[in-house]
Structures are given as C-alpha cells and as structure tokens.
Design an enzyme around this catalytic site. Structure first.
Site, PDB file in Angstrom:
ATOM      1  N   GLY A  15       0.776  -1.249   0.000  1.00 50.85           N
ATOM      2  CA  GLY A  15       0.000   0.000   0.000  1.00 50.85           C
ATOM      3  C   GLY A  15       0.800   1.287   0.000  1.00 50.85           C
ATOM      4  O   GLY A  15       0.305   2.315   0.480  1.00 50.85           O
ATOM      5  N   SER A  16       1.997   1.280  -0.595  1.00 52.41           N
ATOM      6  CA  SER A  16       2.746   2.542  -0.593  1.00 52.41           C
ATOM      7  C   SER A  16       2.097   3.571  -1.535  1.00 52.41           C
ATOM      8  O   SER A  16       2.133   4.773  -1.264  1.00 52.41           O
ATOM      9  CB  SER A  16       4.216   2.306  -0.962  1.00 52.41           C
ATOM     10  OG  SER A  16       4.338   1.926  -2.306  1.00 52.41           O
ATOM     11  N   ARG A  94      -5.516  -8.434  -9.397  1.00 47.04           N
ATOM     12  CA  ARG A  94      -6.499  -9.184 -10.190  1.00 47.04           C
ATOM     13  C   ARG A  94      -6.958  -8.388 -11.403  1.00 47.04           C
ATOM     14  O   ARG A  94      -6.980  -7.154 -11.362  1.00 47.04           O
ATOM     15  CB  ARG A  94      -7.731  -9.496  -9.329  1.00 47.04           C
ATOM     16  CG  ARG A  94      -7.446 -10.576  -8.323  1.00 47.04           C
ATOM     17  CD  ARG A  94      -8.547 -10.698  -7.298  1.00 47.04           C
ATOM     18  NE  ARG A  94      -8.056 -11.499  -6.201  1.00 47.04           N
ATOM     19  CZ  ARG A  94      -8.114 -12.814  -6.156  1.00 47.04           C
ATOM     20  NH1 ARG A  94      -8.698 -13.478  -7.116  1.00 47.04           N
ATOM     21  NH2 ARG A  94      -7.610 -13.488  -5.144  1.00 47.04           N
ATOM     22  N   ASN A 110      -5.226   2.472 -12.934  1.00 48.50           N
ATOM     23  CA  ASN A 110      -4.233   1.545 -12.404  1.00 48.50           C
ATOM     24  C   ASN A 110      -2.849   2.159 -12.576  1.00 48.50           C
ATOM     25  O   ASN A 110      -2.632   2.986 -13.459  1.00 48.50           O
ATOM     26  CB  ASN A 110      -4.297   0.212 -13.173  1.00 48.50           C
ATOM     27  CG  ASN A 110      -3.319  -0.807 -12.614  1.00 48.50           C
ATOM     28  OD1 ASN A 110      -3.180  -0.952 -11.392  1.00 48.50           O
ATOM     29  ND2 ASN A 110      -2.617  -1.515 -13.483  1.00 48.50           N
ATOM     30  N   HIS A 112       1.196   0.970 -13.125  1.00 47.41           N
ATOM     31  CA  HIS A 112       1.986  -0.198 -13.522  1.00 47.41           C
ATOM     32  C   HIS A 112       3.472   0.189 -13.528  1.00 47.41           C
ATOM     33  O   HIS A 112       3.825   1.252 -14.056  1.00 47.41           O
ATOM     34  CB  HIS A 112       1.540  -0.655 -14.924  1.00 47.41           C
ATOM     35  CG  HIS A 112       2.277  -1.848 -15.395  1.00 47.41           C
ATOM     36  ND1 HIS A 112       2.033  -3.111 -14.908  1.00 47.41           N
ATOM     37  CD2 HIS A 112       3.293  -1.987 -16.294  1.00 47.41           C
ATOM     38  CE1 HIS A 112       2.837  -3.981 -15.493  1.00 47.41           C
ATOM     39  NE2 HIS A 112       3.613  -3.317 -16.333  1.00 47.41           N
ATOM     40  N   ASP A 144      -9.087  -1.232 -18.812  1.00 45.53           N
ATOM     41  CA  ASP A 144     -10.061  -1.900 -19.682  1.00 45.53           C
ATOM     42  C   ASP A 144     -10.010  -3.396 -19.365  1.00 45.53           C
ATOM     43  O   ASP A 144      -9.415  -3.798 -18.373  1.00 45.53           O
ATOM     44  CB  ASP A 144      -9.814  -1.561 -21.158  1.00 45.53           C
ATOM     45  CG  ASP A 144      -8.473  -2.064 -21.653  1.00 45.53           C
ATOM     46  OD1 ASP A 144      -7.824  -2.854 -20.931  1.00 45.53           O
ATOM     47  OD2 ASP A 144      -8.059  -1.667 -22.760  1.00 45.53           O
ATOM     48  N   GLY A 146      -8.414  -5.793 -20.688  1.00 47.15           N
ATOM     49  CA  GLY A 146      -7.142  -6.487 -20.883  1.00 47.15           C
ATOM     50  C   GLY A 146      -6.243  -6.361 -19.661  1.00 47.15           C
ATOM     51  O   GLY A 146      -6.616  -5.776 -18.638  1.00 47.15           O
ATOM     52  N   GLU A 177       6.230   6.469  -9.134  1.00 42.67           N
ATOM     53  CA  GLU A 177       4.821   6.067  -9.019  1.00 42.67           C
ATOM     54  C   GLU A 177       4.112   6.975  -8.017  1.00 42.67           C
ATOM     55  O   GLU A 177       3.006   7.457  -8.251  1.00 42.67           O
ATOM     56  CB  GLU A 177       4.704   4.614  -8.534  1.00 42.67           C
ATOM     57  CG  GLU A 177       5.194   3.587  -9.529  1.00 42.67           C
ATOM     58  CD  GLU A 177       4.966   2.163  -9.040  1.00 42.67           C
ATOM     59  OE1 GLU A 177       3.931   1.888  -8.420  1.00 42.67           O
ATOM     60  OE2 GLU A 177       5.837   1.308  -9.282  1.00 42.67           O
TER      61      GLU A 177
HETATM   62  C1  GRF Z   1       3.418  -1.037  -7.521  1.00 43.59           C
HETATM   63  O1  GRF Z   1       4.698  -1.262  -8.040  1.00 43.59           O
HETATM   64  C2  GRF Z   1       2.425  -0.827  -8.627  1.00 43.59           C
HETATM   65  O2  GRF Z   1       2.969  -0.245  -9.751  1.00 43.59           O
HETATM   66  C3  GRF Z   1       2.002  -2.256  -8.936  1.00 43.59           C
HETATM   67  O3  GRF Z   1       1.973  -2.901  -7.699  1.00 43.59           O
HETATM   68  C4  GRF Z   1       2.863  -2.255  -6.804  1.00 43.59           C
HETATM   69  C5  GRF Z   1       2.058  -1.882  -5.600  1.00 43.59           C
HETATM   70  O4  GRF Z   1       2.856  -1.342  -4.591  1.00 43.59           O
HETATM   71  N1  GRF Z   1       0.731  -2.266  -9.621  1.00 43.59           N
HETATM   72  P1  GRF Z   1       2.173  -0.687  -3.306  1.00 43.59           P
HETATM   73  O5  GRF Z   1       1.247  -1.768  -2.709  1.00 43.59           O
HETATM   74  O6  GRF Z   1       1.421   0.511  -3.756  1.00 43.59           O
HETATM   75  O7  GRF Z   1       3.309  -0.363  -2.382  1.00 43.59           O
END
Ligand code: GRF
Length: 203
Positions: A15-16, A94, A110, A112, A144, A146, A177
């Site tokens: 959950g960062s 998921r 999302n 990534h 979406d 995919g 992120e």
């Molecule tokens: C992050 O690297 C995010 O890009 C990916 O999953 C990881 C989640 O990290 N989808 P956190 O739980 O937010 O620390």
C-alpha cells in the site's frame, strides 16, 4: 469548495501508493476523499495504513465465492455503499471484469511499474533488466478488460543504471509512481483530460 471526489481504492499488498494518495489528500493537493479501501488479502499492510488514517476498510475473501463474478459483485456492492465515483487500483493483483469496468466507465485507474505497452503483467522490473532496456518507468492508465492495456494517462521515465538490481530499479520506479499517481488522479477527477481514441489529451 467543490465537492470532494469519492475514491474507492483496491489493494492487495503493502500500500505505498495508497499512502502517497492519502498524503496528497491530507496536504490538500487532491480534492478527494477515500470512501473505502478494499483488499482481497486479509493481512495486506495497506489495510493497516488506511485504518491509521481512519479510512473505512474491507477485506473480501475470494475464497468465500464460488465464481469470480460473485467476488467482484461483492466488491461492486461495497463501492456502491460508499458512493464511490472513481476506482483506484493500487497494487490490486487481479484483472477487473467487464461488469465493473462498465459500471465505472473510464473511472478506473491503475498504476503499472513499467513503460507500457512494454512489459505488462507481473515481475516487470526484472523483465526490463533482463531485456536490457536503458529506460523503464511507470504508467498510470485507465483500466479496460485487458491486462495493463487501457489508455495511458501519465508516464514517468526512469533510467536503468548499469549496476541496477531488481530491487534498486523497483525503488526508483516506485518513487516516480508515488509522484505521478496522485497527479493522474487529480487530472481525472477534475475533468482536465479527455479521451480521443486511445489518446488521453489535456483539455
Ligand atoms: C506497484 O509497483 C504498482 O505499480 C504495482 O503494484 C505495486 C504496488 O505497490 N501495480 P504498493 O502496494 O502501492 O506499495
């Protein structure tokens, strides 16, 4: 002040990213409130982070449901109960089914940890290193049906250093992120962007 956007955050782990969203809300940079944090993992640290900030949490056990659809119906019910307007996937492991995508059309985001469309899926920092790319990064995209294929809202580039390991590269990407996810959420909830085909254009 205009009404705060109601977010529902879906998590599975540490959950960062959730934390950086909470920080941005508390610092007044995001005019939003988190109505509920939903996890499919009972002891996800993200749940504890949410509780510390008095945010409603909810663990939904996938094993309690016969079919994937029923599990996601329960998620949808909890989102509706919280009057959630935007669904934020923050390390939720998921694929989202069509039913939920249609219920929140272009309102599910999302993050990534790679520069999509390169390296979708899991373990992508390792894949980027093994492939030998000189730049990786992270991508915020609409969701979406995919796997990591939706229209791209924001990306940040992170150079790959010669002595990078999966851990060091992941850490530098994660820092980005935490910067771009709240920024992308701000653009979406304040209606500052529009979709033209697959392109997300600032209004
Ligand atoms: C992050 O690297 C995010 O890009 C990916 O999953 C990881 C989640 O990290 N989808 P956190 O739980 O937010 O620390």
């Amino acid at each position: 002040m205009i009404n705060k956007a109601k977010l529902g955050v879906l998590v599975s782990g540490r959950g960062s990213n959730l934390h950086s969203i909470i920080d941005n809300i508390e610092e007044g940079k995001l005019n939003a409130e988190i109505a509920v944090v939903i996890s499919d993992v009972r002891d996800a640290y993200a749940l504890e982070r949410a509780r510390k900030h008095n945010i409603k949490t909810c663990f939904i056990n996938p094993k309690d449901f016969k079919a994937r659809g029923e599990f996601f119906d329960e998620i949808a019910k909890n989102l509706e109960d919280g009057n959630v307007e935007y669904v934020i996937l923050a390390g939720f492991m998921r694929i989202i089914p069509a039913s939920l995508i249609n219920a929140y059309k272009n309102k599910i985001l999302n993050i990534h940890p790679a520069l999509l469309p390169s390296f979708p899926g899991l373990g992508v920092q390792k894949k980027a290193l093994e492939y030998g790319v000189k730049y990786s990064g992270c991508t915020v995209h609409f969701v979406d049906e995919g796997c990591d294929t939706g229209p791209i809202v924001l990306q940040a580039v992170v150079p790959v250093l010669d002595d990078d390991t999966e851990k060091t590269l992941s850490q530098r990407i994660l820092k980005e992120e935490h910067r771009i996810y709240p920024e992308a959420i701000e653009l979406v909830i304040n209606d500052k962007i529009e979709l033209v085909g697959r392109r997300v254009i600032k209004k």
